[in-house]
Design an enzyme around this catalytic site. Structure first.
Site, PDB file in Angstrom:
ATOM      1  N   GLU A 280      16.138  86.072   5.333  1.00 13.51           N
ATOM      2  CA  GLU A 280      17.404  85.535   4.811  1.00 13.51           C
ATOM      3  C   GLU A 280      18.548  86.526   4.974  1.00 13.51           C
ATOM      4  OE1 GLU A 280      16.782  83.907   0.885  1.00 13.51           O
ATOM      5  OE2 GLU A 280      14.861  83.007   1.457  1.00 13.51           O
ATOM      6  N   GLU A 386       9.601  79.279   4.414  1.00 12.16           N
ATOM      7  CA  GLU A 386       9.619  78.981   2.979  1.00 12.16           C
ATOM      8  C   GLU A 386      10.199  77.590   2.785  1.00 12.16           C
ATOM      9  OE1 GLU A 386      11.621  81.773   0.458  1.00 12.16           O
ATOM     10  OE2 GLU A 386      10.867  83.520   1.557  1.00 12.16           O
TER      11      GLU A 386
END
Length: 450
Positions: A280, A386
């Protein structure tokens, strides 16, 4: 691919104390003019010294990806992320109140469906609000770190569970995965047990590393966030982290040594690892983790020096590197291309997708399609790294037909718990069963011991 995936033999040598599960994949190329852009199938194009086990795991993923690119029937390995630190020490975590045995959400899939995930991802960070890096008990890799501190036993559980999952559960032949599946925590005397596999399907394992900022005196999730790091107050702090010779760079190397020691323990036992560091990274400046939203060139430098430390300085050739930006919907996160370290340092590309839901996809295509198409030009196996959701559910039963990701990992408690108090984040038992029972999905039962 058809049928079940066979394990092709047992590895010899003292370092490999149990049968080694491996997969063969026929190397193929597509030389047709205008044919699909296939991904490399040999990990040695990135690491000439890659272990045979790591090469075969990568070849499995690359083969699934190439089947999808050719328009052939493909399958998806279903994965489960496990937050061992929360399972063991956070009574408010998950679908009931109270601390849980380590591997609770790995086992939860079997409780619902009768099948274990084909992939489990564990985390060595962020720690649990305790000073400095520590471990639960003394081992060959832990001599440099304080032992038997409260709330650090989960690091041993992580490596033990990884060893056990890779070779099949339980692990009576290997003392690292305790034959009984239970042990006494050295710090507080409580009895804990790792999940057993009833004779043992094998699976693939991975690690993430929610690394508190380098130099953090306390290791915990709060210290992973940019707003709590020195970078929130000192604009040049991140540059110092990636500059050899600085104090901040020294702190970074200490953190990487902690990571490498654990990964080295797995390497000694023949366990290949899908390693997903610095995820991220493309969130907007000031949001997300301390490594996120930085100057892209500086981030690429961080990734490459981490790669160099693990692979070249520490000699870890059991790793498959996974680059996973956040879903780039434009507000919370940006298009990630500038953060890509380059094909010489990455094996698999993925996305942490929290921007859309099955009933409300982002963009005009199918659910997750915008990210699937966006990752295609990288020419790497594509994964959902995820997600709160299982891929096949009543709202979107065709997800893996439209977007045949090679691996899909559900985040922690989201498998069976309503996250963020929003009903749309809950997976019903029916949806979990639909996913685990689909012929498009590879579970642990598809890995056959010999």
């Amino acid at each position: 691919m058809r049928g079940r995936i066979g394990l092709l033999g047992a590895a010899a040598g003292a370092a490999l104390l149990a049968p080694l599960g491996m997969w063969a994949w026929r190397e193929e190329t597509d030389g047709r003019p205008g044919g699909p852009a296939l991904v490399p199938t040999d990990l040695r194009t990135r690491d000439p010294e890659a272990t045979l086990a790591a090469r075969r795991v990568y070849a499995l993923l690359a083969g699934l990806e190439n089947d999808a690119r050719r328009g052939r029937p493909s399958r998806t390995v279903i994965g489960q992320h496990v937050e061992l630190h929360n399972e063991r020490y956070n009574p408010g975590y998950g679908d009931y109140r109270g601390t849980k045995q380590p591997g609770y959400y790995y086992r939860k899939a079997r409780d619902i469906t009768g099948r274990l995930p084909g992939f489990v991802e564990l985390d060595l960070g962020p720690g649990y609000d305790r000073p400095g890096w520590a471990v639960g008990e003394s081992r060959s890799y832990s001599r440099a770190w304080p032992s038997c501190r409260p709330r650090w036993g989960y690091t041993e559980d992580a490596v033990d569970l990884a060893v056990g999952v890779w070779a099949g559960l339980p692990r009576p032949a290997d003392g690292s995965y305790r034959p009984t599946g239970s042990h006494t925590d050295c710090a507080d005397g409580t009895e804990v047990s790792l999940p057993r596999g009833d004779g043992g399907p094998a699976g693939i394992v991975g690690f993430s590393f929610h690394q508190p900022y380098p130099g953090s005196p306390v290791k915990g999730f709060a210290q992973t966030l940019h707003r709590n790091s020195p970078g929130a107050r000192e604009p040049d702090w991140f540059t110092r982290v990636v500059t050899p010779g600085s104090a901040e760079h020294g702190h970074l190397l200490q953190d990487l040594a902690f990571l490498a020691d654990h990964l080295g323990y797995l390497a000694e036992r023949g366990v290949p690892v899908l390693l997903r560091p610095y995820h991220e990274m493309n969130t907007a400046p000031g949001r997300g983790f301390w490594w996120a939203g930085q100057d892209p060139a500086a981030f690429r430098r961080l990734w490459r020096l981490t790669y160099d430390y693990l692979v070249h300085r520490r000699g870890l050739h059991n790793l498959v590197f996974v680059w996973a930006p956040n879903s780039w919907e434009g507000a919370y996160a940006r298009e990630p291309r500038d953060y890509y370290p380059g094909g010489r340092y990455v094996d698999v590309v993925g996305v942490d997708d929290y921007s859309d839901a099955p009933a409300k996809p982002f963009g005009t295509g199918a659910w997750t399609e915008v990210w699937y198409r966006g990752l295609e030009p990288y020419r790497k196996p594509r994964v959902i790294a995820e997600s709160f959701h299982v891929p096949l559910n009543s709202a979107r039963p065709d997800t893996l037909t439209r977007t045949p990701w090679v691996l899909w990992t559900v985040w922690g408690q989201a498998l069976s718990y309503e996250n963020l108090s929003e009903p749309r984040h809950k997976n019903s038992d029916a949806d979990v069963k639909r996913t685990y029972g689909s012929p498009k999905v590879i579970t642990a039962g598809d890995f056959v011991n010999v």
